[in-house]
Design a protein around this motif. Structure first.
Motif, mmCIF file in Angstrom:
data_model
loop_
_atom_site.group_PDB
_atom_site.id
_atom_site.type_symbol
_atom_site.label_atom_id
_atom_site.label_comp_id
_atom_site.label_asym_id
_atom_site.label_seq_id
_atom_site.Cartn_x
_atom_site.Cartn_y
_atom_site.Cartn_z
ATOM 1 N N GLY A 106 0.541 -1.112 0.444
ATOM 2 C CA GLY A 106 0.489 -0.058 0.075
ATOM 3 C C GLY A 106 0.767 1.169 -0.031
ATOM 4 O O GLY A 106 0.468 1.580 -0.995
ATOM 5 N N SER A 107 2.157 1.295 0.977
ATOM 6 C CA SER A 107 2.856 2.680 0.910
ATOM 7 C C SER A 107 3.879 2.377 0.133
ATOM 8 O O SER A 107 4.606 3.999 -0.056
ATOM 9 N N GLY A 108 4.271 1.333 -0.183
ATOM 10 C CA GLY A 108 5.590 1.336 -0.889
ATOM 11 C C GLY A 108 7.173 1.162 0.136
ATOM 12 O O GLY A 108 8.233 0.929 -0.020
ATOM 13 N N ASP A 279 -6.788 -6.788 8.128
ATOM 14 C CA ASP A 279 -7.648 -5.665 7.645
ATOM 15 C C ASP A 279 -7.241 -5.125 6.514
ATOM 16 O O ASP A 279 -7.785 -4.587 5.988
ATOM 17 N N GLY A 280 -6.611 -5.898 5.582
ATOM 18 C CA GLY A 280 -7.390 -6.509 4.217
ATOM 19 C C GLY A 280 -5.493 -6.050 3.260
ATOM 20 O O GLY A 280 -5.416 -5.604 2.483
ATOM 21 N N SER A 281 -4.975 -5.419 3.898
ATOM 22 C CA SER A 281 -3.553 -4.530 4.276
ATOM 23 C C SER A 281 -2.684 -5.812 2.501
ATOM 24 O O SER A 281 -2.473 -7.300 4.112
ATOM 25 N N GLU A 282 -1.940 -5.921 1.573
ATOM 26 C CA GLU A 282 -0.695 -7.092 1.341
ATOM 27 C C GLU A 282 0.359 -6.563 1.737
ATOM 28 O O GLU A 282 1.098 -5.470 1.384
ATOM 29 N N TYR A 283 1.042 -7.267 2.070
ATOM 30 C CA TYR A 283 2.575 -7.410 2.611
ATOM 31 C C TYR A 283 3.111 -8.499 1.499
ATOM 32 O O TYR A 283 2.751 -9.793 1.235
ATOM 33 N N LEU A 284 4.402 -7.576 0.929
ATOM 34 C CA LEU A 284 4.889 -9.098 0.456
ATOM 35 C C LEU A 284 6.446 -9.249 1.045
ATOM 36 O O LEU A 284 7.099 -8.359 1.994
ATOM 37 N N VAL A 285 6.189 -10.681 2.099
ATOM 38 C CA VAL A 285 7.992 -10.791 2.651
ATOM 39 C C VAL A 285 8.008 -11.861 1.858
ATOM 40 O O VAL A 285 8.514 -13.411 1.476
ATOM 41 N N VAL A 286 9.719 -12.021 2.970
ATOM 42 C CA VAL A 286 10.771 -13.017 2.542
ATOM 43 C C VAL A 286 11.682 -13.247 4.537
ATOM 44 O O VAL A 286 11.855 -12.539 4.832
ATOM 45 N N ALA A 287 11.330 -14.475 3.746
ATOM 46 C CA ALA A 287 12.430 -15.065 4.405
ATOM 47 C C ALA A 287 13.552 -16.662 4.964
ATOM 48 O O ALA A 287 12.686 -17.853 4.628
ATOM 49 N N LEU A 288 14.535 -15.958 4.682
ATOM 50 C CA LEU A 288 15.348 -17.374 4.968
ATOM 51 C C LEU A 288 16.294 -17.595 5.671
ATOM 52 O O LEU A 288 16.047 -16.172 6.768
ATOM 53 N N SER A 289 16.836 -18.595 5.933
ATOM 54 C CA SER A 289 17.438 -19.586 7.261
ATOM 55 C C SER A 289 18.060 -20.486 6.776
ATOM 56 O O SER A 289 18.055 -21.208 5.602
ATOM 57 N N VAL A 310 5.601 -8.482 9.762
ATOM 58 C CA VAL A 310 4.623 -7.629 9.236
ATOM 59 C C VAL A 310 3.815 -6.854 10.254
ATOM 60 O O VAL A 310 3.627 -6.002 10.093
ATOM 61 N N SER A 311 4.808 -7.585 11.463
ATOM 62 C CA SER A 311 4.158 -6.318 12.843
ATOM 63 C C SER A 311 4.788 -5.105 12.630
ATOM 64 O O SER A 311 4.669 -3.917 13.433
ATOM 65 N N VAL A 312 6.199 -4.993 12.161
ATOM 66 C CA VAL A 312 6.436 -3.532 11.801
ATOM 67 C C VAL A 312 5.554 -2.672 11.010
ATOM 68 O O VAL A 312 5.378 -0.994 11.374
ATOM 69 N N PHE A 313 4.719 -3.357 10.115
ATOM 70 C CA PHE A 313 3.044 -2.231 9.576
ATOM 71 C C PHE A 313 2.019 -2.389 10.295
ATOM 72 O O PHE A 313 1.521 -1.276 10.334
ATOM 73 N N THR A 314 2.033 -3.623 10.880
ATOM 74 C CA THR A 314 0.127 -3.167 11.662
ATOM 75 C C THR A 314 0.799 -3.126 12.620
ATOM 76 O O THR A 314 -0.355 -3.185 13.767
ATOM 77 N N GLY A 315 1.871 -2.985 13.518
ATOM 78 C CA GLY A 315 1.995 -3.139 15.341
ATOM 79 C C GLY A 315 1.865 -4.633 15.862
ATOM 80 O O GLY A 315 1.310 -4.303 16.772
#
Length: 315
Positions: A106-108, A279-289, A310-315
């Motif tokens: 949403g925000s970039g 809440d309908g917000s969309e996120y691109l997520v990468v997790a490498l280990s 994701v919690s960085v943006f959703t709180g």
């Protein structure tokens, strides 16, 4: 010598004094870029210098009042710092390492934690498909029936034989690297020979790849992007773990990778994709280990990292 008559004549001549010049009252407007508004010069009814007075108009006075109010500056949000703080709650085993990245569609705005390179394992299959689609676009053709069959099995079921077939078609590591240069991946290097699972990449590069698939500004056509998204949204049962843990039960599209390393007996566990929050917000997520003692522990690690991201943006 001056004669007495001349001296008498000079003494008797009346003195001629220049009369004072009186000017009418007038206002001469001098239009200029002054801070106080329009400046007027008022001629005086005597021979002295004119006085200068400032007479700001109501509009310019209002402007001056507005200018005196300091603008409110919005604080800059350091999302990388917020993500580092969120990752403090994630338990990382001593032998393991993890890197994660997230982008708010949403925000970039984005955030990245860790810049190390990791083995891709099967998440490279999304990259292989992107390279195949770029090749087809360049040749102005659709995928063949065989290519579609390979692509479906490779993404939905993570079929390795299908991945190897398409790896050959794109030109192996050389073809992948050429495609990635166009896609904007700068820290990814294709695996040697047929070892596509040992392609090396970073979380930041995988986020760039996801932006090519799920964003609008892409080297991939809209048809190609929709094709990849559709396959990533139909992952086989039992392979739908990873970043989907951050979706809160909502929609997701992903590709996971898991690889036990024969040299160490430890596991590479990776997950990339798009998640939709409650809440309908969309996120691109990468997790490498890497360095995980078991596959299950690796899955738990990347899922915790995805939720933290994701919690960085959703709180």
């Amino acid at each position: 010598m001056e004669s007495s008559r001349a001296r008498r004549s000079r003494r008797s001549r009346p003195s001629r004094r220049r009369p004072l010049m009186y000017t009418a009252l007038a206002f001469v407007a001098i239009v200029g870029a002054t801070a106080g508004g329009t400046v007027y010069v008022k001629a005086q009814a005597h021979s002295g210098a004119p006085s200068v007075s400032s007479a700001p108009s109501p509009a310019t006075a209002a402007t001056s009042e507005e200018a005196s109010v300091e603008p409110v500056t919005q604080p800059t949000v350091d999302h990388d710092k917020l993500l580092a703080t969120a990752m403090e709650s994630v338990t990382v085993p001593d032998d393991a390492d993890v890197s994660v990245a997230v982008l708010d569609l949403g925000s970039g705005e984005s955030a990245t934690y860790g810049d190390a390179a990791f083995d891709t394992a099967s998440i490279v299959k999304v990259d292989i498909l992107a390279a195949l689609l770029l090749r087809a676009q360049d040749e102005d053709r659709h995928l063949t029936t065989a290519e579609k069959s390979y692509a479906t099995a490779m993404i939905e079921n993570s079929d390795n034989a299908s991945a190897s077939a398409l790896w050959r078609i794109i030109g192996q590591a050389e073809g992948l690297d050429a495609a990635n240069e166009r896609l904007g991946l700068t820290g990814t290097e294709g695996g040697d020979g047929m070892l596509w699972g040992l392609t090396r990449t970073t979380a930041a590069d995988q986020l760039t790849l996801l932006r090519q698939v799920f964003g609008d500004d892409s080297e991939l056509s809209s048809v190609s992007r929709e094709y990849v998204r559709g396959l990533m949204g139909r992952i086989a049962v039992g392979q739908d773990w990873g970043v989907s843990a951050a979706a809160d039960g909502s929609a997701w599209a992903l590709k996971n990778g898991w690889l036990p390393r024969s040299t160490t007996g430890l596991w590479d566990i990776n997950s990339i994709g798009r998640v939709t929050a409650s809440d309908g917000s969309e996120y691109l997520v990468v997790a490498l280990s890497n360095g995980n003692a078991t596959k299950e522990k690796g899955i738990s690690l990347v899922e915790s990292a995805a939720r933290a991201a994701v919690s960085v943006f959703t709180g």
